[in-house]
Design a protein around this motif. Structure first.
Motif, PDB file in Angstrom:
ATOM      1  N   ILE A  20       0.841  -1.207   0.000  1.00  0.00           N
ATOM      2  CA  ILE A  20       0.000   0.000   0.000  1.00  0.00           C
ATOM      3  C   ILE A  20       0.866   1.243   0.000  1.00  0.00           C
ATOM      4  CG2 ILE A  20      -1.669   1.329   1.338  1.00  0.00           C
ATOM      5  CD1 ILE A  20      -2.808  -1.333   2.348  1.00  0.00           C
ATOM      6  N   ILE A  21       1.901   1.274   0.866  1.00  0.00           N
ATOM      7  CA  ILE A  21       2.793   2.446   0.917  1.00  0.00           C
ATOM      8  C   ILE A  21       3.502   2.622  -0.427  1.00  0.00           C
ATOM      9  CG2 ILE A  21       4.811   3.433   2.058  1.00  0.00           C
ATOM     10  CD1 ILE A  21       3.991   1.870   4.576  1.00  0.00           C
ATOM     11  N   ALA A  22       3.960   1.497  -1.011  1.00  0.00           N
ATOM     12  CA  ALA A  22       4.623   1.587  -2.307  1.00  0.00           C
ATOM     13  C   ALA A  22       3.665   2.095  -3.387  1.00  0.00           C
ATOM     14  CB  ALA A  22       5.166   0.212  -2.694  1.00  0.00           C
ATOM     15  N   THR A  23       2.407   1.683  -3.335  1.00  0.00           N
ATOM     16  CA  THR A  23       1.430   2.126  -4.334  1.00  0.00           C
ATOM     17  C   THR A  23       1.163   3.626  -4.215  1.00  0.00           C
ATOM     18  OG1 THR A  23       0.394  -0.049  -4.302  1.00  0.00           O
ATOM     19  CG2 THR A  23      -0.893   1.743  -5.244  1.00  0.00           C
ATOM     20  N   ILE A  24       1.149   4.147  -2.982  1.00  0.00           N
ATOM     21  CA  ILE A  24       0.968   5.591  -2.790  1.00  0.00           C
ATOM     22  C   ILE A  24       2.047   6.353  -3.549  1.00  0.00           C
ATOM     23  CG2 ILE A  24       1.014   7.462  -1.107  1.00  0.00           C
ATOM     24  CD1 ILE A  24      -0.120   5.486   0.947  1.00  0.00           C
ATOM     25  N   ALA A 143       0.936   7.691   6.489  1.00  0.00           N
ATOM     26  CA  ALA A 143       0.852   8.860   5.612  1.00  0.00           C
ATOM     27  C   ALA A 143       0.926  10.157   6.411  1.00  0.00           C
ATOM     28  CB  ALA A 143      -0.441   8.798   4.801  1.00  0.00           C
ATOM     29  N   ARG A 144       0.191  10.234   7.501  1.00  0.00           N
ATOM     30  CA  ARG A 144       0.230  11.434   8.346  1.00  0.00           C
ATOM     31  C   ARG A 144       1.629  11.629   8.933  1.00  0.00           C
ATOM     32  NH1 ARG A 144      -3.483  13.862  11.923  1.00  0.00           N
ATOM     33  NH2 ARG A 144      -2.469  15.691  12.864  1.00  0.00           N
ATOM     34  N   MET A 145       2.243  10.535   9.371  1.00  0.00           N
ATOM     35  CA  MET A 145       3.557  10.609   9.995  1.00  0.00           C
ATOM     36  C   MET A 145       4.622  11.085   9.019  1.00  0.00           C
ATOM     37  SD  MET A 145       5.571   7.443  11.837  1.00  0.00           S
ATOM     38  CE  MET A 145       5.858   6.580  10.276  1.00  0.00           C
ATOM     39  N   LEU A 146       4.522  10.666   7.753  1.00  0.00           N
ATOM     40  CA  LEU A 146       5.561  11.002   6.765  1.00  0.00           C
ATOM     41  C   LEU A 146       5.162  12.156   5.855  1.00  0.00           C
ATOM     42  CD1 LEU A 146       6.722   7.392   5.752  1.00  0.00           C
ATOM     43  CD2 LEU A 146       7.649   8.918   7.500  1.00  0.00           C
ATOM     44  N   GLY A 147       4.095  12.871   6.208  1.00  0.00           N
ATOM     45  CA  GLY A 147       3.747  14.073   5.467  1.00  0.00           C
ATOM     46  C   GLY A 147       3.015  13.823   4.166  1.00  0.00           C
ATOM     47  N   MET A 148       2.371  12.688   4.013  1.00  0.00           N
ATOM     48  CA  MET A 148       1.581  12.434   2.807  1.00  0.00           C
ATOM     49  C   MET A 148       0.157  12.909   3.022  1.00  0.00           C
ATOM     50  SD  MET A 148       2.835   8.531   1.991  1.00  0.00           S
ATOM     51  CE  MET A 148       4.531   8.021   2.327  1.00  0.00           C
ATOM     52  N   LYS A 149      -0.605  13.007   1.952  1.00  0.00           N
ATOM     53  CA  LYS A 149      -1.995  13.451   2.019  1.00  0.00           C
ATOM     54  C   LYS A 149      -2.917  12.234   2.096  1.00  0.00           C
ATOM     55  CE  LYS A 149      -1.061  17.612  -0.721  1.00  0.00           C
ATOM     56  NZ  LYS A 149      -1.395  18.344  -1.961  1.00  0.00           N
ATOM     57  N   ILE A 150      -4.035  12.402   2.812  1.00  0.00           N
ATOM     58  CA  ILE A 150      -4.984  11.297   2.944  1.00  0.00           C
ATOM     59  C   ILE A 150      -5.612  10.960   1.590  1.00  0.00           C
ATOM     60  CG2 ILE A 150      -6.935  12.788   3.502  1.00  0.00           C
ATOM     61  CD1 ILE A 150      -6.165   9.227   4.847  1.00  0.00           C
ATOM     62  N   GLU A 151      -5.725  11.954   0.707  1.00  0.00           N
ATOM     63  CA  GLU A 151      -6.270  11.689  -0.627  1.00  0.00           C
ATOM     64  C   GLU A 151      -5.358  10.744  -1.407  1.00  0.00           C
ATOM     65  OE1 GLU A 151      -7.892  15.373   1.006  1.00  0.00           O
ATOM     66  OE2 GLU A 151      -5.829  14.701   0.642  1.00  0.00           O
ATOM     67  N   GLU A 152      -4.055  10.867  -1.178  1.00  0.00           N
ATOM     68  CA  GLU A 152      -3.109   9.960  -1.837  1.00  0.00           C
ATOM     69  C   GLU A 152      -3.270   8.525  -1.316  1.00  0.00           C
ATOM     70  OE1 GLU A 152       0.312  13.459  -2.413  1.00  0.00           O
ATOM     71  OE2 GLU A 152       0.511  11.929  -0.836  1.00  0.00           O
ATOM     72  N   VAL A 153      -3.559   8.411  -0.021  1.00  0.00           N
ATOM     73  CA  VAL A 153      -3.787   7.092   0.555  1.00  0.00           C
ATOM     74  C   VAL A 153      -5.044   6.459  -0.035  1.00  0.00           C
ATOM     75  CG1 VAL A 153      -4.180   5.810   2.692  1.00  0.00           C
ATOM     76  CG2 VAL A 153      -2.651   7.790   2.686  1.00  0.00           C
ATOM     77  N   HIS A 154      -6.118   7.238  -0.097  1.00  0.00           N
ATOM     78  CA  HIS A 154      -7.370   6.716  -0.630  1.00  0.00           C
ATOM     79  C   HIS A 154      -7.228   6.318  -2.091  1.00  0.00           C
ATOM     80  CE1 HIS A 154     -10.013   8.780   2.674  1.00  0.00           C
ATOM     81  NE2 HIS A 154      -9.245   7.798   3.133  1.00  0.00           N
ATOM     82  N   VAL A 163     -11.697  -0.845  -0.486  1.00  0.00           N
ATOM     83  CA  VAL A 163     -12.674   0.233  -0.334  1.00  0.00           C
ATOM     84  C   VAL A 163     -13.509  -0.030   0.915  1.00  0.00           C
ATOM     85  CG1 VAL A 163     -12.742   0.772  -2.785  1.00  0.00           C
ATOM     86  CG2 VAL A 163     -14.243  -0.997  -1.891  1.00  0.00           C
ATOM     87  N   GLY A 164     -14.602   0.691   1.058  1.00  0.00           N
ATOM     88  CA  GLY A 164     -15.493   0.477   2.199  1.00  0.00           C
ATOM     89  C   GLY A 164     -14.824   0.786   3.517  1.00  0.00           C
ATOM     90  N   GLY A 165     -14.812  -0.190   4.427  1.00  0.00           N
ATOM     91  CA  GLY A 165     -14.229   0.007   5.748  1.00  0.00           C
ATOM     92  C   GLY A 165     -12.750   0.310   5.719  1.00  0.00           C
ATOM     93  N   ASN A 166     -12.037  -0.100   4.667  1.00  0.00           N
ATOM     94  CA  ASN A 166     -10.614   0.203   4.577  1.00  0.00           C
ATOM     95  C   ASN A 166     -10.369   1.706   4.440  1.00  0.00           C
ATOM     96  OD1 ASN A 166      -9.286  -2.576   4.386  1.00  0.00           O
ATOM     97  ND2 ASN A 166     -10.866  -2.720   2.805  1.00  0.00           N
ATOM     98  N   LEU A 167     -11.189   2.361   3.630  1.00  0.00           N
ATOM     99  CA  LEU A 167     -11.051   3.812   3.482  1.00  0.00           C
ATOM    100  C   LEU A 167     -11.371   4.517   4.799  1.00  0.00           C
ATOM    101  CD1 LEU A 167     -12.767   4.268  -0.006  1.00  0.00           C
ATOM    102  CD2 LEU A 167     -10.317   4.171   0.483  1.00  0.00           C
ATOM    103  N   THR A 168     -12.405   4.061   5.475  1.00  0.00           N
ATOM    104  CA  THR A 168     -12.769   4.664   6.759  1.00  0.00           C
ATOM    105  C   THR A 168     -11.674   4.463   7.798  1.00  0.00           C
ATOM    106  OG1 THR A 168     -15.097   4.191   6.270  1.00  0.00           O
ATOM    107  CG2 THR A 168     -14.541   4.739   8.542  1.00  0.00           C
ATOM    108  N   ALA A 169     -11.117   3.262   7.840  1.00  0.00           N
ATOM    109  CA  ALA A 169     -10.058   2.969   8.813  1.00  0.00           C
ATOM    110  C   ALA A 169      -8.834   3.831   8.575  1.00  0.00           C
ATOM    111  CB  ALA A 169      -9.695   1.488   8.739  1.00  0.00           C
ATOM    112  N   SER A 170      -8.444   4.003   7.325  1.00  0.00           N
ATOM    113  CA  SER A 170      -7.274   4.843   7.040  1.00  0.00           C
ATOM    114  C   SER A 170      -7.519   6.296   7.426  1.00  0.00           C
ATOM    115  CB  SER A 170      -6.916   4.741   5.555  1.00  0.00           C
ATOM    116  OG  SER A 170      -7.971   5.240   4.740  1.00  0.00           O
ATOM    117  N   GLN A 171      -8.759   6.764   7.190  1.00  0.00           N
ATOM    118  CA  GLN A 171      -9.088   8.146   7.567  1.00  0.00           C
ATOM    119  C   GLN A 171      -9.050   8.324   9.087  1.00  0.00           C
ATOM    120  OE1 GLN A 171     -10.186  11.023   5.365  1.00  0.00           O
ATOM    121  NE2 GLN A 171      -9.412  11.837   7.303  1.00  0.00           N
TER     122      GLN A 171
END
Length: 418
Positions: A20-24, A143-154, A163-171
């Motif tokens: 996931i981090i690599a995909t971001i 993402a928050r720790m390393l200065g990335m945007k939550i939109e990039e994570v999503h 999707v679904g609960g995964n997006l909510t959990a990351s937020q």
């Protein structure tokens, strides 16, 4: 180039977190790597995963020995070993409900961040209560720790199909992460020595930090329990035979054991193996695949080929009179005799047997008549009185004649008359 080493346990999603981090970073146009190091470890065993990303092409294919940051998926792995080769001023992200200050004294010279990813995963029903999948929540915290945007994570999660609960959990993790920015300056602590030797592999001793107090494999709070239900063939048998049991004995070429199992519940396996309508075969699960197991013929085989000497299981002084010597009366006499009771059979006909003599046609082949005679004559009751028709006034006489009970067998029904 940024290098991240992930410490987790099998089944928590550590390798997927690296992806996931690599995909971001990949969606941002960078060169990435994500891989894990594990072999035949079972669920719960310590393992490591790695992630690299850089604006320039990455040509290093080795494991990460000197990471820029560390992510710990399981707090039981927290220990000195996780910081092996860790660069100064690095972030250490730990999945724990504790605050970062709880760990600062043990990790001087590093920045500490914590997030209760386990609770977030359970809240969003990711995985199970006993083994929650925490990777998407930790992706948001990372993402928050390393200065990335939550939109990039999503964007990365949707690209991977999370999707679904995964997006909510990351937020939620992105919003709730606790970060201890005010780390101790390196001037105030002893210099950190970066080892030049290779970090121990995941299969080496003490490679995953301190082992939990409860060893791996026993630390789960829940475990499945096996429930063995009555198979449909056993359930359908009017005699209550252990069909599954005697078939298993025959499968092991043990006809003697198969006969012993049958004789626990029925004195007539040779007869039933020829004339029984076999409701067990109607309920056989095998019929859904091709055809039912031929239980009737296998019962006949066990009776013909097996040998077993029936002996009383106990010795009693009481005696019981049975009125009627058909299959029900003989079966009752058989089981009462095995329990050690004295048994007297009262039969209105000229011979014992009832339907065994009158209900089975004599022209049925394969020696049924000889088997019928063997059954009727092999183990006679203690006392048998033929041509004795009983009417109700006679019951008072038999109450004195029998010590304990009088039973009447009509066809296949045994009725207690006391």
């Amino acid at each position: 180039m940024t290098e991240i080493r992930i410490h987790g346990r099998g089944g928590q999603g550590g390798v997927t977190l690296a992806k996931i981090i690599a995909t971001i970073r990949f969606l941002l146009g960078e060169s990435v790597q994500a891989f894990g190091v594990y072999a035949a470890e079972r669920s719960g065993a310590p393992l490591q995963a790695f992630c690299r990303y850089d604006k320039d092409p990455i040509r290093n294919r080795n494991m990460i020995y000197e990471p820029d940051h560390i992510i710990v998926l399981d707090p039981t792995l927290v220990g000195p070993a996780i910081t092996s080769g860790l660069k100064p001023d690095a972030w250490i992200l730990i999945n724990t409900p504790e605050s970062p200050e709880f760990f600062t004294k043990d990790y001087t010279g590093y920045r500490i961040a914590t997030i209760d990813a386990t609770s977030i995963a359970r809240e969003n029903k990711l995985g199970t209560k006993s083994v929650p999948i925490v990777n998407t929540a930790l992706a948001g915290a990372t993402a928050r720790m390393l200065g990335m945007k939550i939109e990039e994570v999503h964007a990365a999660l949707e690209h991977l199909g999370f999707v679904g609960g995964n997006l909510t959990a990351s937020q939620q993790a992105f919003d709730k992460i606790n970060m201890h920015e005010k780390h101790i300056h390196l001037d105030s602590v002893e210099p950190v020595t970066i080892p030049t030797d290779r970090v121990a592999g995941v299969l080496a001793e003490k490679s995953g930090g301190y082992m939990p107090k409860v060893r791996t494999g026993e630390w789960a709070t829940q475990r499945p329990q096996r429930h063995e239900f009555v198979p449909p063939c056993n359930y359908s048998c009017p005699a209550g035979n252990d069909v599954q049991g005697f078939l298993n004995a025959l499968a092991r070429d043990n006809a003697n054991e198969a006969l012993e199992i049958l004789l626990r519940t029925s004195p007539f396996p040779a007869v039933c193996g020829r004339v029984c309508p076999a409701p067990c075969m109607e309920g056989c699960n095998r019929a859904d695949f091709d055809d039912a197991v031929n239980v009737r013929d296998l019962e006949r085989f066990a009776a013909d080929q097996g040998t077993f000497a029936v002996k009383p299981l106990d010795s009693r002084t009481e005696s019981i009179a049975l009125i009627g010597s058909g299959p029900a009366g003989l079966s009752a006499a058989y089981h009462l005799g095995r329990l050690g009771y004295g048994v007297t059979l009262i039969e209105a006909g000229s011979e014992l047997g009832g339907l065994l003599r009158t209900g089975i046609p004599p022209y049925i082949p394969d020696g049924i008549d000889s088997h019928r005679r063997v059954v009727l004559n092999k183990e006679p009751p203690d006392r048998a009185e033929a041509r004795q028709r009983i009417v109700r006034p006679d019951l008072e006489y038999f109450r004195a004649f029998a010590d304990q009970a009088i039973q009447r067998a009509l066809g296949n029904a045994v009725i207690d008359m006391e």
